[in-house]
Design a protein around this motif. Structure first.
Motif, PDB file in Angstrom:
ATOM      1  N   SER A 256       3.015  -1.934 -20.388  1.00  0.00           N
ATOM      2  CA  SER A 256       3.914  -1.024 -19.683  1.00  0.00           C
ATOM      3  C   SER A 256       4.392   0.105 -20.573  1.00  0.00           C
ATOM      4  O   SER A 256       5.053   1.031 -20.114  1.00  0.00           O
TER       5      SER A 256
ATOM      6  N   GLN B 228       8.677  -0.341  -9.350  1.00  0.00           N
ATOM      7  CA  GLN B 228       7.368  -0.429  -8.706  1.00  0.00           C
ATOM      8  C   GLN B 228       6.429   0.663  -9.214  1.00  0.00           C
ATOM      9  O   GLN B 228       5.235   0.417  -9.402  1.00  0.00           O
TER      10      GLN B 228
ATOM     11  N   ALA C 221       5.140  -0.451 -12.444  1.00  0.00           N
ATOM     12  CA  ALA C 221       4.142  -1.497 -12.233  1.00  0.00           C
ATOM     13  C   ALA C 221       2.803  -0.890 -11.817  1.00  0.00           C
ATOM     14  O   ALA C 221       1.742  -1.274 -12.322  1.00  0.00           O
TER      15      ALA C 221
ATOM     16  N   GLU D  79       1.871  -5.045  -6.671  1.00  0.00           N
ATOM     17  CA  GLU D  79       2.911  -4.159  -7.201  1.00  0.00           C
ATOM     18  C   GLU D  79       4.287  -4.798  -7.085  1.00  0.00           C
ATOM     19  O   GLU D  79       5.097  -4.761  -8.026  1.00  0.00           O
TER      20      GLU D  79
ATOM     21  N   ILE E  60       4.564  -7.721  -9.617  1.00  0.00           N
ATOM     22  CA  ILE E  60       4.757  -7.248 -10.990  1.00  0.00           C
ATOM     23  C   ILE E  60       6.134  -6.636 -11.156  1.00  0.00           C
ATOM     24  O   ILE E  60       6.762  -6.763 -12.217  1.00  0.00           O
ATOM     25  N   ALA E  61       6.648  -5.976 -10.114  1.00  0.00           N
ATOM     26  CA  ALA E  61       7.988  -5.396 -10.199  1.00  0.00           C
ATOM     27  C   ALA E  61       9.032  -6.483 -10.424  1.00  0.00           C
ATOM     28  O   ALA E  61       9.937  -6.337 -11.262  1.00  0.00           O
TER      29      ALA E  61
END
Length: 725
Positions: free
Chosen positions: A104, A188, A191, A208, A211-212
């Motif tokens: 990230s 989001q 992500a 998404e 992962i968020a």
């Protein structure tokens, strides 16, 4: 009464069944269900007796059956929760393996590579400009507030997904004919940018969201916002807030004003379309929306919103930014990409380029007085490391690299291979050869000056660049031996199969020819030119596995070097003479279409070429002229040398005060020799501030005397046959 089960001879009362058994065909009795055959059971049976249970005449199911049904539902709920927990654990484990948090931090930029000079100085970049990460806690509050206001106003209150935002976007998209609205949060978007692609599918959206939630569980809100700002795209191939602040405003994120921050925040929606360098009006219109959103969110007051002025760009000037295209960078980039491997984000590769020598080469060429002719220069160490490269007068006007891509005739510079083959056959520099007219078949070469010296040594023949001696040698040795000598020293381009190749009629690149001379300077062959260090060079890796270089015979090598030194000391290359030992060879083709000088001093090997792209003649061009002067001037700068003053004859006139004409001329920067006048403009240059104007003033200007040797050589070179000097 009915029979049930294996005890067929036992009469059982209706409604009774053995403990733990039930016939699925057995009806469930309810009051008032019907006929005499289905009458309610007798009162003597207790409610709930056995597995089937009796009835007491009430309307509800028996308590035991109801309890068992509730137990079964509870079991299914527990099992479902267990499955969900296992799936969640599996998803977290999958994320931990396939999508580490460190990802990230990296922007989803296209492949990018930065080339560094040998001293670590960036020299060129290909691909995206990626800024270093930012820490939102160290930024002015209005920077983060601008992005939150326009992208995710409830960022600090939701858990990664904002149901209200999704509902609002859903309602807007159903009820409005305008553009669609998104409900993605900043989490989001991080992500999606860091881990996913841009496909609009339900599966991708579900990933998404998952992962968020995962990011929200592992990172703080400030960490999420910092990572988002560090990798979001801002247009112009710029990723990250730090790169965008530098690119558009020549500042850092920590110094962004409210006006600048609101403009950058507005770019995120459509960075390619709104990039202010191409759409300033659109970017400022979007900036007004961001300011309004900040006012609505309470980040700024109405008065503060009115005071915000449109952002003024301060894009870096082209001469301050890192160049994204140079001749050397174009040449070395393919190998650098191979060296870097699969480039997903920015990579750096160190090259062999020497920034000092590169600057010296560019300055010398600017001051050379080329006129409209093109030029190429290659400088390398004796082991093949390229330290400077100029492929033309102006890269912006023509990125075609004349040092590596052009295929031109080398002229008499090719004679290196003829004389190498002669020495290999047993000849020596003192071997007598005939400098007299010769005819080979239909080919009748001649010397460029029309003069023939008769019987001379091999050394003298190379020094005066005799065409007829070179033709006689290839006739005696055979084309095969000369071609083999060229191949051994690294010439890979096609060579003709006739005697005219002795005069350089086959075409090749300046880079390859310079590497051949580097082999003589190095004492081993071939020398492979490279732009990366030996440990990084793929070519070197292959060369080590195909076999090491071959060493020259020491006697042969000494003879060849001494002959090339004579060329510079007293032959056609006198204009390249230095106060240190110098070696080289001139080359000129018909009508001065190509003029070259290739040679070395110390551990620096340099090749210089001038000519026109359309192969038209360059008036007065000769290898011993401008190319030799460029070569010498570059060597003086590169090696830190000082040229001695030009000697003047002692019989100059004097005036009544005893001041000699020599003193007057020297005081004015004028020197006289047998070739003519030489103007030393060094003092004039010192009066001009450093810059392009100063670089445009040549250090020395030579004016040949009509009828002098220099003037005659220039005229003779113009009339030389094709392929001859």
């Amino acid at each position: 009464m009915r029979r049930d089960g294996p005890d067929d001879d036992v009469v059982q009362p209706q409604g009774w069944r053995p403990e733990g058994r039930r016939d699925k065909r057995e009806p469930i009795w309810r009051p008032g269900m019907g006929s005499s055959d289905s009458a309610a059971p007798a009162a003597s049976f207790r409610p709930g007796h056995g597995a089937g249970g009796g009835f007491d005449g009430g309307d509800d199911l028996p308590p035991a059956a109801s309890g068992r049904r509730r137990i079964r539902w509870v079991r299914w709920i527990v099992r479902g929760l267990a499955v969900l927990i296992l799936l969640f654990i599996a998803a977290v484990a999958w994320l931990a393996i396939t999508a580490p948090l460190s990802k990230s931090l990296r922007p989803p930029a296209p492949p990018s590579i930065t080339l560094l000079a040998a001293d670590g100085t960036p020299i060129a970049r290909r691909g995206a400009v990626i800024g270093k990460p930012v820490d939102v806690s160290k930024l002015p509050p209005h920077v983060a507030q601008a992005f939150i206001a326009i992208e995710d106003r409830r960022f600090y209150s939701h858990w990664g997904v904002d149901p209200r935002g999704i509902a609002r976007a859903f309602y807007h998209n159903l009820s409005s004919d305008g553009g669609s609205q998104g409900g993605s949060t900043i989490t989001q978007q991080l992500a999606k940018n860091a881990f996913l692609n841009s496909r609009r599918t339900f599966g991708r959206k579900a990933q998404e969201v998952l992962i968020a939630f995962w990011l929200e569980g592992w990172l703080t809100k400030d960490e999420i916002l910092s990572r988002y700002l560090s990798n979001v795209y801002f247009g112009d191939n710029v990723y990250g807030l730090r790169a965008a602040a530098q690119h558009y405003f020549s500042t850092t994120p920590e110094r962004l004003t409210l006006s600048q921050a609101t403009l950058l925040a507005g770019l995120v929606k459509a960075p390619s379309r709104l990039a202010p360098t191409g759409n300033l009006d659109g970017a400022r219109e979007r900036q007004r929306l961001v300011i309004g959103a900040m006012r609505e969110a309470g980040f700024i007051t109405e008065a503060e919103a009115r005071r915000v002025r449109p952002a003024v760009l301060h894009v870096q000037d082209s001469d301050e930014t890192l160049p994204n295209g140079t001749y050397f960078a174009d040449w070395v980039l393919p190998e650098a990409r191979d060296r870097a491997g699969g480039v997903a984000t920015e990579q750096t590769v160190t090259t062999t380029l020497d920034t000092r020598l590169q600057a010296a080469a560019e300055r010398v060429i600017k001051a050379s007085g080329l006129g409209k002719a093109q030029v190429a220069l290659v400088a390398m160490r004796t082991d093949g490391r390229i330290v400077a490269m100029v492929g033309g007068r102006n890269y912006a006007a023509s990125p075609f690299n004349r040092a590596t891509q052009a295929r031109r005739q080398p002229g008499s510079a090719f004679k290196l291979f003829v004389y190498l083959a002669a020495l290999r056959s047993g000849m020596t520099p003192d071997t007598i050869v005939e400098d007299t007219p010769v005819q080979i078949g239909d080919w009748k070469p001649s010397n460029s000056d029309g003069r023939y010296a008769g019987r001379i040594t091999l050394r003298q023949a190379l020094a005066k660049s005799s065409n007829v001696v070179a033709a006689r040698l290839i006739q005696k040795l055979g084309v095969g031996r000369v071609s083999q000598a060229a191949r051994d020293l690294g010439i890979s381009t096609p060579l003709g199969n006739d005697a005219s190749i002795a005069l350089g009629t086959s075409t090749g690149s300046l880079l390859e020819l310079t590497a051949a001379y580097a082999a003589v300077a190095n004492g081993s062959y071939p020398v492979r030119p490279r732009g990366l260090d030996a440990d990084e060079s793929a070519d070197d890796w292959l060369a080590r596995r195909l076999g090491g270089p071959s060493r020259f015979d020491e006697r042969l090598l000494g003879d060849l070097r001494s002959m090339l030194e004579t060329v510079v000391q007293s032959g056609t290359g006198r204009a390249a003479a230095l106060p240190v030992p110098a070696f080289g060879k001139t080359g000129t083709t018909q009508d001065g279409r190509d003029a070259l000088f290739v040679g070395w001093a110390g551990d620096l090997v340099v090749g210089v070429w001038i000519g026109n792209d359309d192969n038209s003649p360059v008036a007065g061009a000769a290898g011993g002229g401008l190319p030799a002067h460029i070569w010498r001037d570059f060597m003086v700068r590169a090696l830190g040398l000082t040229l001695p003053p030009v000697p003047v004859e002692p019989d100059n006139a004097t005036d009544e005060n005893g001041i000699e004409l020599e003193d007057v001329l020297n005081g004015a920067g004028v020197r006289v020799d047998e070739e003519g006048l030489q103007l030393d403009l060094g003092r004039v240059r010192e009066l001009v501030p450093e810059g392009e104007a100063r670089d445009a003033i040549p250090r020395n200007v030579r004016i040949p005397v009509p009828g002098s040797d220099a003037d005659r050589r220039r005229r003779d070179a113009r009339d030389a046959p094709e392929g001859e000097e």
